[in-house]
Scaffold this active site. Structure first.
Site, PDB file in Angstrom:
ATOM      1  N   SER A 339      48.211  32.725   8.695  1.00  0.00           N
ATOM      2  CA  SER A 339      48.468  33.720   8.235  1.00  0.00           C
ATOM      3  C   SER A 339      48.131  33.850   6.914  1.00  0.00           C
ATOM      4  O   SER A 339      48.522  32.262   5.776  1.00  0.00           O
ATOM      5  CB  SER A 339      50.022  34.080   8.398  1.00  0.00           C
ATOM      6  N   CYS A 340      48.001  34.935   5.910  1.00  0.00           N
ATOM      7  CA  CYS A 340      48.005  35.534   4.671  1.00  0.00           C
ATOM      8  C   CYS A 340      49.455  35.715   4.500  1.00  0.00           C
ATOM      9  O   CYS A 340      49.936  36.239   3.656  1.00  0.00           O
ATOM     10  CB  CYS A 340      47.158  36.351   4.904  1.00  0.00           C
ATOM     11  N   ASP A 341      50.279  34.730   4.410  1.00  0.00           N
ATOM     12  CA  ASP A 341      51.486  34.920   3.206  1.00  0.00           C
ATOM     13  C   ASP A 341      51.279  33.218   2.999  1.00  0.00           C
ATOM     14  O   ASP A 341      51.257  31.910   3.651  1.00  0.00           O
ATOM     15  CB  ASP A 341      52.621  35.098   4.489  1.00  0.00           C
TER      16      ASP A 341
END
Ligand code: PLP
Length: 392
Positions: A339-341
């Protein structure tokens, strides 16, 4: 999988080779996305192993560890009881055929309408650790049996559950009295030693403290009949753990020495019941280095903190990984989710050793992850679907 891991594994959990059925299934199957493969025979085996050690204690499976209906159904047929935390979990158990008398409502923070629902459904045993909770139970489940959850201080668990729940001993006796005044039936105490408490010897301090409160309550005239010892039964994640029967028997032995004859003992294993019944088939999405002299490779999987591996938070639970390239030379890797976290990094403080030949598209098996994975995965953060589950 290295040779050492097999040996430790065999010592740690003698029945581990059973998971080969899952490995065989995964080897024969292709998956479009990360998938948890569960074998209910292993759950049945764990139930038998725990029951052999727990003697006359009732086993209430902590549903939150893995609410897969076929796990619940398997346990219903074996005579297991259930610890439910919400209306949803109660309905799940009832749908699978559990008797309401075998379900306890163990969350200390309940919605009033859920208490009323449970009462109508025939559930008679509730947890509480505060005045308002007892009032809610008295209003919505009049006359119910209640046990008071005690806070336990120092824990040696890998995944502590100590701070948010329970009350201190001075308050516990007041709550028993309040329950009686509210015409409830205060039957005893509960506690949780902390999840993944690797050795039975680590229960001693907690049991000492609980036994003190138990004695004080009896001296104050409360005729306690129920001791709920919660969960904490460990799974094998690479560090040696005792066989579940020996572990459980040792806990029961420590209880007998401190409490004498307790009419009713409840245990609520979650992790110890299901962790080794599941394996995740995942895939490497990218292997990279951040600079030419980067000491570590970054390995990005198609599964991360939001899609099932939440217990890697603070690197608390260290899952074992298996690849088709095991046996090749290894090097240190930082393992991350897709994920983009930027918190979606699984292991960085203690990097993992993975084959230097590992590349995008390779399959990675994550072992013993039947507990707290599918139930902790987000509904679709960043467009990644929740963890897929297959029961074999
Ligand atoms: C989560 C939970 C359990 C299960 O704990 P494990 O460590 O997974 O065995 C048992 N009892 C209560 C009240 C819980 O909240």
């Amino acid at each position: 999988m290295t040779m050492t891991a097999y040996v430790t594994d065999f010592v740690g959990r003698i029945a581990q080779p059973c998971a080969t059925r899952i490995e065989q299934f995964i080897a024969d199957t292709s998956f479009d996305r990360p998938t948890l493969v569960l074998d209910t025979d292993i759950v049945a085996r764990n139930f038998a192993a725990l029951r052999a050690g727990l003697g006359h204690a009732d086993i209430h499976y902590a549903v939150k560890a893995n609410p897969e209906p076929r796990i619940i159904g398997t346990l219903v047929r074996l005579g297991c009881h259930f610890d439910a935390a919400s209306r949803g979990e109660i309905e799940l158990c009832l749908r699978q055929g559990a008797d309401p008398s075998a379900i306890s409502f163990g969350n200390t923070v309940k919605r009033a309408s859920d208490i009323a629902f449970a009462h109508r459904a025939g559930i008679t045993l509730f947890a509480a650790d505060a005045e308002e909770e007892l009032e809610k139970i008295a209003t919505n489940a009049p006359g119910a049996q209640v046990y008071i959850r005690l806070i336990v201080g120092a824990t040696e668990a890998d995944w502590p559950l100590s701070r948010k729940f329970g009350c201190a001993p001075d308050k516990a006796l007041e709550l028993l009295a309040l329950a009686r005044d509210l015409s409830l039936d205060p039957v005893g105490f509960s506690f949780h030693v902390g999840s993944q408490t690797r050795h039975a010897s680590m229960w001693a301090g907690t049991l000492d403290r609980v036994a003190d409160v138990w004695r004080d309550a009896r001296a104050a005239g409360f005729d306690l009949t129920l001791l709920n010892i919660g969960g904490g039964f460990p799974a094998f994640y690479g560090e040696e753990v005792q066989h579940p029967t020996l572990y459980a028997a040792s806990v029961m032995d420590q209880i007998a020495r401190r409490f004498g004859d307790v009419p009713r003992i409840m245990a609520e294993p979650g992790r110890g019941m299901v962790a080794d019944a599941g394996m995740i088939a995942a895939e490497v999405l990218l292997v990279s280095r951040k600079s030419h002299d980067d000491m570590h490779r970054w390995v990005y999987l198609d599964i991360g903190k939001f899609s099932g591996l939440a217990e890697t938070m603070d690197e608390a639970i260290r899952y074992q990984l298996v690849t088709d390239r095991d046996g090749d030379e290894t090097g240190p890797c930082i393992l991350a989710g897709p994920s983009c976290d930027s918190v979606d990094v699984l292991y960085e403080k203690r990097p993992v050793a993975l084959p230097v030949t590992l590349r995008a598209g390779d399959r990675v098996l994550i072992r013993n992850c039947g507990a707290y994975t599918s139930s902790y995965s987000s509904v679709g953060f960043n467009g990644f679907p929740p963890l897929d589950v297959v029961v074999i």
